[in-house]
Design a protein around this motif. Structure first.
Motif, PDB file in Angstrom:
ATOM      1  N   ALA A   1     -88.938-113.784 -92.089  1.00  0.00           N
ATOM      2  CA  ALA A   1     -88.324-114.860 -92.173  1.00  0.00           C
ATOM      3  C   ALA A   1     -87.663-115.709 -92.736  1.00  0.00           C
ATOM      4  O   ALA A   1     -86.660-115.591 -94.375  1.00  0.00           O
ATOM      5  N   GLN A   2     -89.071-116.093 -93.794  1.00  0.00           N
ATOM      6  CA  GLN A   2     -88.952-116.628 -95.306  1.00  0.00           C
ATOM      7  C   GLN A   2     -88.489-115.661 -96.112  1.00  0.00           C
ATOM      8  O   GLN A   2     -87.795-116.560 -96.968  1.00  0.00           O
ATOM      9  N   ALA A   3     -88.496-115.001 -96.167  1.00  0.00           N
ATOM     10  CA  ALA A   3     -88.277-113.649 -97.672  1.00  0.00           C
ATOM     11  C   ALA A   3     -86.864-113.706 -97.282  1.00  0.00           C
ATOM     12  O   ALA A   3     -86.070-114.092 -98.201  1.00  0.00           O
TER      13      ALA A   3
ATOM     14  N   ASN B   1     -81.327-114.682 -98.832  1.00  0.00           N
ATOM     15  CA  ASN B   1     -80.114-114.746 -98.691  1.00  0.00           C
ATOM     16  C   ASN B   1     -79.449-115.696 -99.803  1.00  0.00           C
ATOM     17  O   ASN B   1     -78.582-115.610-100.418  1.00  0.00           O
ATOM     18  N   ASP B   2     -80.678-115.925-100.596  1.00  0.00           N
ATOM     19  CA  ASP B   2     -79.804-117.696-101.085  1.00  0.00           C
ATOM     20  C   ASP B   2     -79.622-116.522-102.824  1.00  0.00           C
ATOM     21  O   ASP B   2     -79.155-117.026-103.262  1.00  0.00           O
ATOM     22  N   LEU B   3     -80.427-115.856-103.173  1.00  0.00           N
ATOM     23  CA  LEU B   3     -80.746-114.653-104.162  1.00  0.00           C
ATOM     24  C   LEU B   3     -79.019-114.170-104.545  1.00  0.00           C
ATOM     25  O   LEU B   3     -78.207-113.751-104.643  1.00  0.00           O
ATOM     26  N   ASP B   4     -78.469-113.743-102.483  1.00  0.00           N
ATOM     27  CA  ASP B   4     -76.976-112.592-103.323  1.00  0.00           C
ATOM     28  C   ASP B   4     -76.330-113.870-102.984  1.00  0.00           C
ATOM     29  O   ASP B   4     -75.477-113.428-104.047  1.00  0.00           O
ATOM     30  N   ASP B   5     -76.663-115.052-102.570  1.00  0.00           N
ATOM     31  CA  ASP B   5     -75.789-116.050-102.954  1.00  0.00           C
ATOM     32  C   ASP B   5     -75.291-116.195-103.805  1.00  0.00           C
ATOM     33  O   ASP B   5     -74.213-116.301-104.486  1.00  0.00           O
ATOM     34  N   PHE B   6     -76.470-116.266-104.220  1.00  0.00           N
ATOM     35  CA  PHE B   6     -76.197-116.751-106.024  1.00  0.00           C
ATOM     36  C   PHE B   6     -75.887-115.994-106.725  1.00  0.00           C
ATOM     37  O   PHE B   6     -74.834-115.658-108.100  1.00  0.00           O
ATOM     38  N   MET B   7     -75.766-114.179-107.045  1.00  0.00           N
ATOM     39  CA  MET B   7     -75.800-113.299-107.790  1.00  0.00           C
ATOM     40  C   MET B   7     -73.637-112.589-106.724  1.00  0.00           C
ATOM     41  O   MET B   7     -73.030-112.026-107.969  1.00  0.00           O
TER      42      MET B   7
END
Length: 296
Positions: free
Chosen positions: A46-48, A53-59
């Motif tokens: 879940a942490q991963a 998810n945060d990374l995907d938003d950034f990219m």
């Protein structure tokens, strides 16, 4: 009065019997340990998920205000959103000359974002995406094939690990004659799990491309093989003596594939990409998808 037979039996039942208690204690400890590991694994995954998810938003999902605009005369159409540009080959309008400015701007933004990731962790060497899958991750590279089995792209300990390039490969992904990329086959569909989609013939036929972007640019690979093998197979060969050896290697991998793709031709200067993950059935079994560089 002396206790009778029944009294003796009752007294015996009440006595502590170590021989019987020890197995019960062991079973209880095993149960507690197993339950704890399941809880910890679920928490870790879940942490991963949150991290990626945060990374995907950034990219991919920031609005267009963050995208540098090209010359006004380059294109009269609005710049597409980053999310709509996730897979270039899936957007035929991007192939036309009128959209080249948008494509160039997108690549420039992605290269800058990879540089940003690399500033956080120098082991980041690129980013991989496959249309119609959840595969959208940084590619890591270090001095062994162990570290990123249980560390995320920021270097933190994480059971789900990362997507990583074989340590024997050059960090500059597209110059490798066979760039081998690994990741766990997680039951929640993350990491390299979704390469198993290519085992379905319809998916194989309808989804041809794997895209990798690095600080140098965009590289598109066309999938030509999918099959099950084992970890001792030659499919992750990274060194070849001659160009002809690379071609023969590619032909052998193609012959193993469950399905064939029309129009595949292996020529001198061939650059290959191999994706590999466990089957989760036998420890030594692997699923692999292999592709060749067709555009850069």
């Amino acid at each position: 009065l002396a206790p009778g037979k029944d009294g003796a039996d009752s007294a015996g039942k009440g006595r502590f019997r170590p021989a019987r208690a020890v197995p019960l204690i062991i079973c209880a400890l095993i149960f507690v340990f197993s339950a704890s590991m399941l809880i910890y694994t679920a928490y870790d995954h879940a942490q991963a998920q949150n991290i990626y998810n945060d990374l995907d938003d950034f990219m991919f999902e920031e609005d267009n205000s963050t995208v540098p605009q090209g010359p006004a005369e380059a294109s009269s159409s609005p710049l597409p959103t980053l999310d709509s540009l996730r897979s270039f080959r899936g957007n035929q309008n991007l192939v036309s000359s009128s959209e080249n400015a948008a494509l160039s701007q997108y690549i420039a933004v992605m290269r800058a974002k990879i540089s940003s990731l690399k500033a956080s962790n120098p082991d980041v060497v690129g980013y991989i995406t496959i249309k119609n899958t959840k595969i959208s991750y940084p590619i890591m590279h270090t001095t062994d094939n162990d570290f990123y089995l249980n560390h995320d792209y920021l270097g933190g300990h994480r059971l789900s690990g990362s997507i990583f390039l074989d340590y024997r490969n050059y960090a500059d992904i597209p110059i490798n004659e066979n760039a081998c990329i690994y990741g766990h086959n997680l039951t929640n569909g993350n990491m390299m799990n979704n390469i198993t989609y290519f085992l379905d013939e319809d998916f194989f036929n309808e989804n041809k491309y794997i895209e990798i972007i690095t600080e140098k640019g965009l590289y598109t690979y066309e999938v030509f093989a999918v099959y099950k093998t084992d970890m001792y197979s030659d499919y992750i060969t990274t060194y070849f003596k001659t160009t002809e050896d690379v071609i023969e290697f590619a032909k052998l991998q193609e012959s193993r594939s469950l399905y064939k793709r029309e129009g595949i031709e292996f020529k001198s200067g061939l650059k290959l990409l191999t994706l590999s993950t466990c089957t989760n059935v036998l420890q030594e079994e692997r699923y692999t998808v292999q592709a060749m560089l067709v555009s850069h």
